[in-house]
Structures are given as structure tokens and as C-alpha cells.
Design an enzyme around this catalytic site. Structure first.
Site, PDB file in Angstrom:
ATOM      1  N   CYS A   1       0.796  -1.232   0.000  1.00 57.98           N
ATOM      2  CA  CYS A   1       0.000   0.000   0.000  1.00 57.98           C
ATOM      3  C   CYS A   1       0.828   1.282   0.000  1.00 57.98           C
ATOM      4  O   CYS A   1       0.782   2.063  -0.936  1.00 57.98           O
ATOM      5  CB  CYS A   1      -0.920   0.012   1.216  1.00 57.98           C
ATOM      6  SG  CYS A   1      -2.187  -1.260   1.130  1.00 57.98           S
ATOM      7  N   ILE A   2       1.572   1.489   1.082  1.00 54.62           N
ATOM      8  CA  ILE A   2       2.133   2.814   1.349  1.00 54.62           C
ATOM      9  C   ILE A   2       3.143   3.265   0.271  1.00 54.62           C
ATOM     10  O   ILE A   2       3.108   4.417  -0.151  1.00 54.62           O
ATOM     11  CB  ILE A   2       2.743   2.869   2.769  1.00 54.62           C
ATOM     12  CG1 ILE A   2       1.708   2.413   3.805  1.00 54.62           C
ATOM     13  CG2 ILE A   2       3.251   4.256   3.111  1.00 54.62           C
ATOM     14  CD1 ILE A   2       0.404   3.181   3.789  1.00 54.62           C
TER      15      ILE A   2
END
Lengths: 212, 231
Positions: free
Chosen positions: B68-69
Site C-alpha cells: 500500500c504505502i
């Protein structure tokens, strides 16, 4: 009721809402990774019959044997849901047409030049479009840029002649999975649901709220 | 939480992950500055996060990982270009977070240098290759980049991770070694990159010559820790 092209939108909405309320709606989860498998387990636990779709025959076999491979899923929960008939898995995309609700949880990677790579979302949407029928809810979980649901998925699905919000329902409800987080899981993390027409919003909100 | 369109929900999700990436970059930048000023950033953060309002805990580390990040904010950055808009916070956060593996390697070199050694030929034992604690997921792990940079400079690499037996990210092909007094003793530098719970940190502190702790994981160990340096 067997929905057909002549069924009105309010009838399609009422029919799907009733199936969701009764947990008799057939739920397809596409992508059995760290988002899809926990999602399938939570829906199975409230009584939905869930069919997981994955390109990997290895993953599909593991699920069908009740064998867990995702850290946030409890081994015994998956085993019990599979043996109870609440979760099955398949690589056979023809079975997408049997589903009342289709939840897409596939990867959204970047290309080497850090551009969005929507190949998995697009491929899955085309597979769904081939079998799309009136009354189905398609809900995307994967993280992506604003516009993906309406500008990328909707045209592929509407190339069938069926219309979003009229014949089928289209929504975006992003996953909020934090792998390894014991306090906040798929079960107890609030979900956002967005759809660009009232009918889709209504059925998508009802489906998301079902394990409340 | 119903919202009025798919685009609102999509923007919500990508904002949530951008918020995290930007705040991690902020504490990472503070870490780079504190290193130059000789201030313990971990002590600063622990003190700052005692404020009950207007602040939220984020911690530095060797970079950001997972599905994600590191990735999601670039989806928004790409879309913004269509509207002739540069998402400067996203670009800056990506730049700072992607620099952290280099900083870890630079600080490793400094520690070895202080003891009259160089990275070439140094035995470096990496603790943790998962992208964050207590998961078995190596995707986008900053450990892969740190290992890559160490290998480029000729370090002799081994790793231990209780959750990942075979590490194959970014073309690596390494097998986890058992964490014993012997494996710790033979290492010129122990580089702690992931703060898994299932690691005997008392043993790590007791047997290692020198440890660079990028997660403040050894906070939990009592007693003297002269061989521990924080990121």
C-alpha cells in the site's frame, strides 16, 4: 425471481436487497490474497455462500482443502467454513455469471516508471463483462485512483449493452486491511462505500452492512 | 459509511494511504536531521506523542514497504497530472522514504569505520526482511534495497527472520540463518530492520559486537546497551 432484461430497476434492487438480507445472495470474491480471503471468511461467517476466484490453482486447491495461507485468517475458521460449505474456490471464470455479488480484490501495482498498472482490474472486469447479467452487483475493493470505477470499469461492463444503475450495480468499497494488526481486522474496521447512482449505492451499502 | 460517488470513495482510500506515507516521511526527515544534530529522534518522538491532541504517532524506519504505502500515493500523483496538478507532498514523501535505505547503509558504514573497518568483506547480519513486524510478507520490503546496497559494496550478508525462511525479493536468494550466540558473535554488524516480536532481543544485545537498530526494538531490553546505536 429470475431477472431478465425486461425486469425493472426497482424490482432488481428489491430482489438483491432481499437476497442480501436473507444471506442467500451468492457472493463471488475475485482474488484470494490478503484482502480477498479475509473478506470471504467474514461474509461466510454471516451465512453467505462464497465462491472465491483466483488464477492460482495452488491457492484454489488450498482453500478447497480448508488450508489457510493468509496471516490474518484463523486456520480453524477457514477450515470450518469450507467444510460447512460456506466457502469454495475455483479458477473457472465461467462461474462469475452465477454470482449475485462480485467483489474484486486484485493487485494494483505500479509499472517500473511508477505509473498505475490496472491490468488486473481490467482483465477481471472483462471476464465479468462476458458473463454479466441483470441484477448483479460489482464492487471493487482494490486501491486505485479516482475515476477507475466509473471511467475504466463501467465502459467495459456497459459494452454488453447493460447499464450501470439500471440493469446492474457498480460500487467502490475500498479494503482497509492492515496485515498483522490484531486490534483492527476486516471484521471490525469501518468501510466506506461509494457508488455514482442511487440504486448501486443502496445495494452496495446493504451488502457492506450485512455483517454488522 | 456511504458516500455520494465511486470517485469520492476512491479519493478517500488513496488519501488514507497518502496520509500515512507523508507522515512517515516527516518523521524520517526529522531522523535525518536529528542524526546530524546528535539528537535522539526516538526520545523526541516518545516525548512528542505524550501530547493528547493535535499529534499522531508515526515512527521512522529503514524505508516503507508492503503493497500500500509505497505504491498507492503514486496512483493519485499520476491522475493529478491529467489535471495539470503536481502533488508535491506525495513526490517529496516518496523521495524521502526511498532515501532511507541509503541512509541506513551510510550509517552502517560509519559504525564500521569507527571500528577501523569498511563494508567490503564485513559480515553483516540483517534481522528482519519482512516489510513490517510480525508479518511474513516481503513485498516492497525496504530490507531488499538495504541488502542490495550492502551487496553492491561487498558486504558478506546473512539474515534472520522468524517468518520468512527464504528471501527472494529483488533478485535476492538468501536463506534465514538460526539466531544463535554463534551467528550473532561472528557478525561485524547486526542490522535490525524489522522489529518482529518473536526474536530473542536479550540474546541479540548480549552477543552482538555492534547493532544498528532502525526500529528502536531494543528499547525493551534492560541493562547496558553500549553496543546499540539507533537510526
Amino acid at each position: 425471481m429470475t431477472p431478465s432484461a425486461s425486469t425493472t430497476t426497482p424490482e432488481l434492487v428489491a430482489d438483491l436487497l432481499a437476497r442480501i438480507e436473507a444471506t442467500t445472495a451468492k457472493v463471488g470474491v475475485i482474488g484470494l490474497g490478503y484482502v480477498g480471503l479475509p473478506f470471504a471468511v467474514e461474509k461466510g461467517k454471516v451465512g453467505f455462500k462464497v465462491l472465491g476466484f483466483d488464477r492460482s490453482a495452488t491457492r484454489v486447491d488450498l482453500v478447497n482443502q480448508g488450508k489457510n495461507f493468509i496471516g490474518d485468517v484463523k486456520d480453524e475458521e477457514l477450515r470450518a467454513l469450507v467444510s460447512g460449505g460456506y466457502i469454495q474456490a475455483t479458477t473457472d471464470m465461467d462461474r462469475l455469471g452465477e454470482m449475485d455479488v462480485l467483489v474484486i480484490a486484485v493487485p494494483t501495482p505500479l509499472t517500473k516508471n511508477l505509473n498505475p498498472d490496472l491490468q488486473y482490474i481490467e482483465a477481471v472486469t472483462r471476464e465479468i463483462a462476458k458473463r454479466l447479467r441483470p441484477g448483479q452487483l460489482i464492487s471493487l475493493e482494490s486501491t486505485t485512483y479516482p475515476g477507475t470505477t466509473d471511467d475504466v470499469m463501467q465502459p467495459i461492463l456497459e459494452s454488453t449493452g447493460l447499464k450501470a444503475g439500471k440493469d446492474f450495480f457498480l460500487a467502490y468499497s475500498p479494503e482497509r486491511v492492515d496485515p498483522g494488526n490484531a486490534r483492527y481486522t476486516t471484521k471490525n474496521t469501518n468501510k466506506v462505500v461509494g457508488a455514482s447512482d442511487a440504486a448501486s449505492r443502496r445495494v452496495a451499502v446493504a451488502f457492506t452492512a450485512r455483517p454488522s | 459509511m456511504p458516500v455520494s460517488s465511486a470517485a469520492v470513495a476512491e479519493m478517500t482510500k488513496v488519501f488514507e494511504n497518502t496520509f500515512r506515507a507523508v507522515n512517515i516521511a516527516l518523521v524520517n526527515e526529522l531522523t535525518l536531521l536529528c542524526d546530524r544534530m546528535g539528537i535522539n529522534v526516538w526520545e523526541v518522538l516518545d516525548a512528542a506523542f505524550t501530547k493528547p491532541f493535535g499529534i499522531m504517532p508515526f515512527y521512522p524506519g529503514p524505508g516503507v514497504g508492503g503493497h500500500c504505502i509505497p505504491l498507492d500515493p503514486h496512483y493519485l500523483e499520476w491522475k493529478a497530472r491529467e489535471f495539470n496538478f503536481n502533488t508535491r507532498f506525495i513526490a517529496l514523501a516518496g523521495e524521502i522514504n526511498r532515501r532511507m535505505p541509503e541512509f541506513v547503509v551510510e550509517k552502517s558504514m560509519r559504525l564500521l569505520s569507527d571500528r577501523g573497518m569498511g563494508l567490503r568483506g564485513a559480515k553483516v547480519l540483517v534481522l528482519g526482511v519482512a516489510y513490517k513486524k510480525d508479518v511474513d510478507d516481503p513485498r516492497e520490503s525496504p530490507s531488499a534495497e538495504v541488502l542490495h546496497l550492502l551487496a553492491l559494496r561487498g558486504a558478506a550478508l546473512t539474515y534472520h527472520d522468524p517468518h520468512i525462511a527464504h528471501f527472494t525479493e529483488q533478485g535476492h536468494d538468501l536463506y534465514s540463518v538460526p539466531l544463535t550466540a554463534a551467528t550473532l558473535k561472528q557478525a561485524d554488524l547486526v542490522l535490525l530492520l524489522t522489529d518482529h516480536t518473536a526474536v530473542d532481543y536479550d540474546l541479540v544485545v548480549k552477543e552482538s559486537a555492534q547493532i544498528l537498530d532502525t526500529r528502536n526494538a531494543l528499547k525493551r531490553v534492560d541493562g547496558p546497551k553500549a553496543n546499540v546505536v539507533l537510526l
